[in-house]
Scaffold this motif. Sequence first.
Motif, mmCIF file in Angstrom:
data_model
loop_
_atom_site.group_PDB
_atom_site.id
_atom_site.type_symbol
_atom_site.label_atom_id
_atom_site.label_comp_id
_atom_site.label_asym_id
_atom_site.label_seq_id
_atom_site.Cartn_x
_atom_site.Cartn_y
_atom_site.Cartn_z
ATOM 1 N N GLN A 196 1.114 -1.078 0.129
ATOM 2 C CA GLN A 196 0.490 0.340 -0.212
ATOM 3 C C GLN A 196 0.759 1.114 -0.132
ATOM 4 O OE1 GLN A 196 -2.407 -0.291 3.018
ATOM 5 N NE2 GLN A 196 -3.691 1.376 2.932
ATOM 6 N N THR A 197 2.075 1.258 0.881
ATOM 7 C CA THR A 197 2.943 2.341 0.929
ATOM 8 C C THR A 197 3.403 2.309 -0.335
ATOM 9 O OG1 THR A 197 4.064 1.239 1.958
ATOM 10 C CG2 THR A 197 3.376 2.159 3.498
ATOM 11 N N PHE A 198 4.034 1.273 -0.778
ATOM 12 C CA PHE A 198 4.635 1.034 -2.375
ATOM 13 C C PHE A 198 3.923 1.640 -3.241
ATOM 14 C CE2 PHE A 198 7.435 0.217 -5.924
ATOM 15 C CZ PHE A 198 8.543 0.681 -5.534
ATOM 16 N N GLY A 199 2.814 0.778 -3.626
ATOM 17 C CA GLY A 199 2.004 1.337 -4.654
ATOM 18 C C GLY A 199 1.612 2.474 -4.998
ATOM 19 N N THR A 200 0.969 3.015 -3.763
ATOM 20 C CA THR A 200 -0.388 4.015 -3.691
ATOM 21 C C THR A 200 0.875 5.255 -3.124
ATOM 22 O OG1 THR A 200 -1.631 2.264 -3.356
ATOM 23 C CG2 THR A 200 -2.342 4.961 -2.996
ATOM 24 N N LEU A 201 1.308 5.023 -2.112
ATOM 25 C CA LEU A 201 1.689 6.262 -1.254
ATOM 26 C C LEU A 201 2.683 6.876 -2.246
ATOM 27 C CD1 LEU A 201 1.295 7.961 2.062
ATOM 28 C CD2 LEU A 201 3.960 7.188 1.258
ATOM 29 N N ALA A 202 4.043 5.666 -2.237
ATOM 30 C CA ALA A 202 5.403 6.248 -3.255
ATOM 31 C C ALA A 202 5.241 6.696 -5.068
ATOM 32 C CB ALA A 202 6.453 4.910 -3.492
ATOM 33 N N ALA A 203 4.457 5.697 -4.374
ATOM 34 C CA ALA A 203 4.222 5.803 -6.561
ATOM 35 C C ALA A 203 3.494 7.079 -6.867
ATOM 36 C CB ALA A 203 3.024 4.998 -7.015
ATOM 37 N N ARG A 204 2.693 7.606 -5.898
ATOM 38 C CA ARG A 204 1.671 9.212 -6.492
ATOM 39 C C ARG A 204 2.734 10.366 -6.171
ATOM 40 N NH1 ARG A 204 -1.368 10.434 -1.740
ATOM 41 N NH2 ARG A 204 -2.646 8.617 -1.833
ATOM 42 N N SER A 205 3.899 10.557 -5.191
ATOM 43 C CA SER A 205 4.477 11.545 -5.328
ATOM 44 C C SER A 205 5.929 10.981 -6.339
ATOM 45 C CB SER A 205 5.351 11.630 -3.847
ATOM 46 O OG SER A 205 5.536 10.603 -3.405
ATOM 47 N N LEU A 206 6.096 9.821 -6.263
ATOM 48 C CA LEU A 206 7.404 9.406 -7.548
ATOM 49 C C LEU A 206 7.003 9.926 -9.425
ATOM 50 C CD1 LEU A 206 8.520 5.984 -6.418
ATOM 51 C CD2 LEU A 206 9.710 8.060 -6.917
ATOM 52 N N ALA A 207 5.467 8.984 -8.729
ATOM 53 C CA ALA A 207 4.877 9.177 -10.926
ATOM 54 C C ALA A 207 4.766 11.035 -11.332
ATOM 55 C CB ALA A 207 3.781 9.272 -11.166
ATOM 56 N N TRP A 208 4.811 11.881 -9.931
ATOM 57 C CA TRP A 208 4.728 13.443 -10.130
ATOM 58 C C TRP A 208 5.619 13.886 -10.197
ATOM 59 C CZ3 TRP A 208 4.516 17.719 -5.644
ATOM 60 C CH2 TRP A 208 3.465 18.512 -5.467
ATOM 61 N N ILE A 209 6.936 13.707 -9.478
ATOM 62 C CA ILE A 209 8.660 14.365 -9.883
ATOM 63 C C ILE A 209 9.235 13.445 -10.783
ATOM 64 C CG2 ILE A 209 8.189 15.514 -8.011
ATOM 65 C CD1 ILE A 209 9.867 13.408 -6.566
ATOM 66 N N GLY A 210 8.055 12.139 -11.780
ATOM 67 C CA GLY A 210 9.038 11.628 -12.738
ATOM 68 C C GLY A 210 9.833 10.636 -11.998
ATOM 69 N N GLY A 211 9.696 10.153 -11.252
ATOM 70 C CA GLY A 211 10.304 8.808 -10.678
ATOM 71 C C GLY A 211 10.411 7.329 -11.262
ATOM 72 N N LYS A 212 8.400 7.393 -11.063
ATOM 73 C CA LYS A 212 8.114 6.335 -11.701
ATOM 74 C C LYS A 212 8.433 5.410 -12.463
ATOM 75 C CE LYS A 212 3.306 3.697 -11.006
ATOM 76 N NZ LYS A 212 3.142 3.098 -11.924
ATOM 77 N N LEU A 213 8.985 3.842 -12.718
ATOM 78 C CA LEU A 213 8.585 2.993 -13.507
ATOM 79 C C LEU A 213 7.686 2.041 -12.999
ATOM 80 C CD1 LEU A 213 12.057 2.439 -12.697
ATOM 81 C CD2 LEU A 213 11.654 3.995 -14.647
ATOM 82 N N HIS A 214 7.529 1.233 -13.858
ATOM 83 C CA HIS A 214 6.848 0.321 -14.176
ATOM 84 C C HIS A 214 6.666 -1.219 -13.561
ATOM 85 C CE1 HIS A 214 4.144 -2.756 -16.188
ATOM 86 N NE2 HIS A 214 4.758 -3.134 -17.246
ATOM 87 N N TYR A 215 5.826 -0.584 -12.507
ATOM 88 C CA TYR A 215 6.065 -2.102 -11.286
ATOM 89 C C TYR A 215 4.857 -4.018 -11.827
ATOM 90 C CZ TYR A 215 7.411 1.675 -9.893
ATOM 91 O OH TYR A 215 8.495 2.705 -9.179
#
Length: 1778
Positions: free
Chosen positions: A1122-1141
């Motif tokens: 939950q923390t990784f897939g939602t919380l971290a992904a939200r901010s990572l996608a915003w600042i351009g660091g999300k990859l594909h899990y």
Amino acid sequence: MASRPGPRSQEGMYVPSSPPSSDPHDPFHQPVQMPEPHRYYDNDSERYDRQRDTYASDGSQGDDDRYYEHGGAYDYTQPDTDSDMDVYGQKYVPSTESLGPPRMGISESSTPTFVDHNGVSVREPYPAWSSERQIPLSKEEIEDVFLDLTQKFGFQRDSMRNMFDFVMQLLDSRASRMSPNQALLTLHADYIGGQHANYRKWYFAAQLDLDDAIGSTQNPGLQRLRSQKRKSRGHKAAERQLHSALDRWRQAMNNMSQYDRMRQIALWLLLWGEAAQVRFVPECLCFIFKCADDYYRSPECQNRIDPVPEGLYLHAVVKPLYRFIRDQGYEVVDGKFVRKEKDHDQIIGYDDVNQLFWYPEGIARIVLTDKTRLVDLPPSQRFMKFDRIDWNRVFFKTYFEKRSFGHLLVNFNRIWVIHVSMYWFYTAYNSPTIYNGDKSSAMRWSATALGGAVATIIMIAATLAEFSYIPTTWNNTSHLTRRLIFLVITLALTAGPTFYIAIAESNSPGGSLALILGIVQFFISVVATLLFAVLPSGRMFGDRVAGKSRKYLASQTFTASYPSLTSSARIASLFLWFLVFGCKLTESYFFLTLSFKNPIRVMVGMQIQGCNDKYFGNALCRNQAAFTLTIMYLMDLVLYFLDTFLWWIIWNTVFSIGRSFALGLSIWTPWKDIYTRLPKRIYSKILATADMETKYKPKVLVSQIWNAIIISMYREHLLSIEHVQKLLYHQVDAQDGRRSLRAPAFFISQGDKGYRGQFFTPGSEAERRISFFAQSLTTAVPEPLPVDAMPTFTVLTPHYSEKILLSLREIIREEDQNTRVTLLEYLKQLHPVEWDNFVKDTKILAEESQMYNGANPFGDEKGQSKTDDLPFYCIGFKSAAPEFTLRTRIWASLRAQTLYRTVSGMMNYAKAIKLLYRVENPEVVQLFGGNTDKLERELERMARRKFKFVVSMQRYAKFNREEQENAEFLLRAYPDLQIAYLEEEPPRKEGGDPRLFSCLIDGHSEFIPETSRRRPKFRIELPGNPILGDGKSDNQNHAIIFYRGEYLQLIDANQDNYLEECLKIRNVLAEFEEYAVSSQSPYAQWGHKDFKKSPIAIVGAREYIFSENIGILGDLAAGKEQTFGTLAARSLAWIGGKLHYGHPDFLNALFMTTRGGVSKAQKGLHLNEDIYAGMNAFGRGGRIKHTEYYQCGKGRDLGFGTILNFQTKIGTGMGEQMLSREYYYLGTQLPIDRFLTFYYGHPGFHINNMLVILSVQIFIVTMVFLGTLNGQLKLCQYSKSGQLLGPTGCYNLTPAFQWIDHCIISIFLVFMIAYLPLFLQELVERGTIKAVFRLAKHFGSLSPAFEVFSTQIYSHSIITNMTFGGARYIATGRGFATTRISFAILYSRFAGPSIYLGMRTLVMLLYVTLTIWTGWVTYFWVSILALCVSPFLFNPHQFSPADFIIDYREFLRWMNRGNSRAHANSWIGYCRLSRTMITGYKKKRLGHPSERLSGDVPRAKWRAVIISEVIFPIVMAILFVIAYMFVKSFPDKNGKQPPSPLIRIAIVSIGPIVWNAAVLLVLFLFSLFLGPMLDTPFPKFGSLMAFLGHTLGVIGMIAFFEFFWFLELWNVAHAVLGLITIIFIQRAVNKVLISVFLSREFKHDETNRAWWTGKWYGRGLGSHAMSQPAREFVVKIIELSLWSSDFLMGHILMFILTPPVLIPYMDRFHSMMLFWLRPSKQIRAPLYSIKQKRQRRWIVIKYGVIYVLGFAVFGALLALPLAFRDHLTISCSICQGI
């Protein structure tokens, strides 16, 4: 249906099969009038209709997809009396995809027509591409293009049919929202010629424009060198030249005819469709396309009349490439693939093959068998020479994935620079006493300035390491050499002045020149450090990222085209990192560095007096303080790293939560509005209302959607009838006689809190789903398109052997003795409400069927009492009729992790599309009047056109009977489900490879009763076995050719979906920003500017972990996700660091398939396959987004073992990623803020785990050293005000002890911070009470212990993987963890990863506790104990007394098994397995049954082994020897100086090894002479000998320790320190013996048994029979000491676990802690038969006595010496001497 291909004639051409096709959708034949097509769900038989009406309860509108309506699916076998056709042909209409039998020649039919009941032609298969619209090419013309290409290139017939359908569906999908002309144009732009087409990018990157412009005569490589020389005047010219080439390209594309564009797309797709593994190498595919296209345009191709044989492309082009790739990793032995023992740095993998085609020099390497180069041929002739290319001489490694920690240095050099240099600046400034900086300020400036030199040294090391990962061929190492030279100069500037200043200051202190020099040096250092910390190393001296030179174009295009961020996101990104480092640097300075200042001051000059040693005098012991200080420096550095991660978590969480408020996602936005406004929001956000006429009230439309959602929940048994009634919109009579709709009270009465419980059970799944749905619609959501204009998309699910549907036996019978609960019981306890609803429903059903069938099927009518309902409540059915048992099976399968759950969840897309189509187009409903069947068919058609579901079941053809039935059930329940599978045919000639085919079937495919299989729609031959990697990516790749439409959703076989989420599908697809396409041509002079934006490659979605509340472990796993897939992904996608899990992400299918597919597939290296797809897309210019308003369900592992398997898989996978080139590119090319985001979001987490474990170990070593000081020296005492009270000649260590407290607080915080994100996430999404409650439950269930343990598992798996390799896909268990696992199995699984470490650390901790006790040490006791006992703590029913004793028996048997005959589960097997990582196996394969027990481990490289297995253990041993010698360098309590500690420790630590050797020799001689005689009459002879040896070994070990304790005059602290030293010395000796002196191992364990039984002949040793005993002797010496220590350690663990066992009701309490079930709900004790009970009682009594005796002996050996220490003195003269 006769659509099967005809028999092949000898030449390999197809002969058309004789009967004409009877398929109405077949573009290849003349239309034939068909009898009325029926579907099985419109079957007109009486029984079905009646059933349908009766099942429809009051709330439902009689939709026909309830689960149990497939009762109807079971009367297939009754022959159909109305028609003489076979029964399947009548019930299924073939789907639109099946093109009929092969016919040569061109189709005469103009348009195939569909025949409706009235015989009127209605619909085309591709409605948006119909003749009414201005289509550039008709369907028949497109078909001709395909036929033409197939004859010219020899593509397979089925592949052509498949690709024709593919392209038509794609055009249909695009043309439904733009003009057909534009659809074809944009498609061509996306595949071939547009700005973002991979082919165009490759064309210019590989400089083929030069090749084509100059003509083929000159060689492009040389030509390029010449042009480089000419253009050396400047890059401007090259840039201009490239620009004009691009412009020429655009004009050429613009002038192309639509026919040519279609031909190019068709050619690309046909090449792609049969490329198999070559799809993983996209640029190679581009090259093949280029050659094929050139050939097609040439006269020789145009003038060919006769078609080339079918399968030519496969055999001439694909197969050689496939063979090359296969032979890199496997050799084929007797038709079986055998893995070669090569590591990644020797295997030329997909990426190496692919990168050859990036550079003109690479393409120039392609040679034919006659040594001519392919580039020397004119372009048009290249394609036909493909079968003559000698691929083995072409490819080479382009990046070496060597196993080494150097990758961490190269990829993350900026992390090291930032931390180590800043640490140096801080610490050097604050420890002036070391270098005399108090007196000389110049020295202080200069020493601090050395931080710059440190940064430079790190950079030099990184550059040298980089040299070893990059081949020193063309164009890549020149910039490295340049960088190295520059770095050496920088080093001279930053370090040189220090030498001068040091000399100058020692001669004449206080000179001003020195001071000025020092200050200048300091500022140069600061600049250098900043430069190295910020600039990516790929951009220094030869910019590979933004350089304008053509030389770098390829690596820019394919590895560094990062999509730019919007300015606001970029500012946020910079600001985030500014905050993180701002806080970190401030806090580290004040908390870490300043607290370290005083210990440095007091310990630097501390010389220890009055100590002496026989050999070293006082050289070692005087400097003990300095040793301690060195270790403390190290400790501080590690903490310095951990701090950053701490602050990153804090700020990332803050940002993420701020972001969620900004998006309107939080519970804190007022609740009342959420439900009240829901109907309006459904109307405005989910329905495509912009294009609708407003003649219907919004209420009418919304009510249909809402009622459908509620009824779907009722069908899933989430709501009871009463709740449903309260939640539905009802029709009521208004005053004026009209009917009107009454909204449910639910929307109105949200204000009153007390009212909530009336709508659904509080805390139920229904409440969660409805509230998420309501909450998600508060966010901004893109506008949807009308259903008929929405793009087509496909859901793709790989399936290997996961459960499809649970069988009755699995549900109502325990797995084995240890389970204690049936699956059904467990599920009933987890979902009580849903079970109740299910039972009520079943009872209604049973009564109805009873009414219809007249007599009561359940026996007599009289006793209709309560007891009659019992079976329903117990197992959900009363009669064993399949329709009733099936319902229970389905109910359970939908709550476990099964494929059925996934399929039924994802099929909600079809329901959602039908629902939306019906609601938004009321005119369709009117058109069909009351004919519901026709309406239903029209809706079905729309759903099938817009949504496809492909399950890739690679094993389908090999399924056993049960799996086969389940798959068939899936197809009958969901006829539109498509299954792709592999089919194998024996080889045509003896000794050849078997032929494999990719096949596709769906529920409409014809059923062949003889084989009970279905006839595939497409059957495409593959070049060979496609499963070359870890399986999943290959499985996806073989099925990817069957996807349809523009987007793909990747789903795993453990996921779920819900109707209300599926309704948002059009909004999610809008995130790809391709709804409103510009009407300009992408090739026009000005129009192309509209297509500049980088495409969106991946849209991520949230996951809801549906195993959330199932006990502590399930909840922890869910929380992590939950923390990784939602919380971290939200901010990572915003600042351009999300990859594909992975999942449930949506992919832009066209973008991904032209760039190497949806995942990478090299075995081992690409273990976490999906992450690579993300990195690939990111590096090639695709944007990655994350949506907040859509979520899928997902299951997670629930048991301790399975969670740790999953973590091991993640950990080893991360180790493999560190080696991969993707990390190299990202790490060395990203700008600093994005690099930091990438690092801390992905590898940083794992490296942090490694550092946490390291910090604990270093810290305990530090404490041991401080303990030695504290134990032996007189310490100063201070009063409150700081006056010195203490004894004269005392040592001041107080600051050091204060520093210890600081450190412990830091480590404690680092562990605890793990809970912060989860807590805040809960707080924001579910409110304060729930968050506090969940946290409390976690702490109550001891989850911190699990955290510590999993941290160790993560770090251990990465470290072993980076050292030895051996990453493999671990099938993560998906069952429920209710089974008790025995002690021996848990011990053998976790001893290596964590128990050994824990035990060693515990002994050290004991010493620390004896010497320096502070209250904080208790925290360490808890966490180190957690490392040892966690596996047992989280084992269900660990503490039930009888089982505990039976475990003890099993443990003893496990320790002693396998010595006279092979045993699958024994200590000896475990020991050999852990050893072979280092030794590897012998190459010869001698078939022994015991060989299967050994995994396939490659032998580790000596480079990897020498550090971890030789140097490190020796260093640790030396450290503790020094500590021990320091303690012994003072007089003992009798005032005598100890003789020589070194000799004493040597005797006691090497002694047991010598004793073992002696015992073994004697036993060896015994067994050698007596064995051959005694082994046959006494089969246990070997075991007896082994038992003797082992017993003597244990006795020797204990005796030596007691002797040592006696020598230490019974001093506990000294004995413990000595014990630590002994442990580390023996560990070092064993490791060195194993890694240096052992040759490779046999795969079987015959030698072990030969040793104990003395029978060496007939063991299959062959020529090794003479040398083997000597090797086995060394092995046995090691094994004996390992056995003794394992034996003792197992006992100590059991003793630690004993106290809880003695507490009454402990088992109850423990189960409550693990499963979160109330005691009343808890799991009963297992039922045993009388015989079993008697047996168990006897075992418990017998072994209980043995256990208590063992405990007593163990206690006595410790307690007696302590009690009688003053009286136990034995005078022995030898003892005085050692």
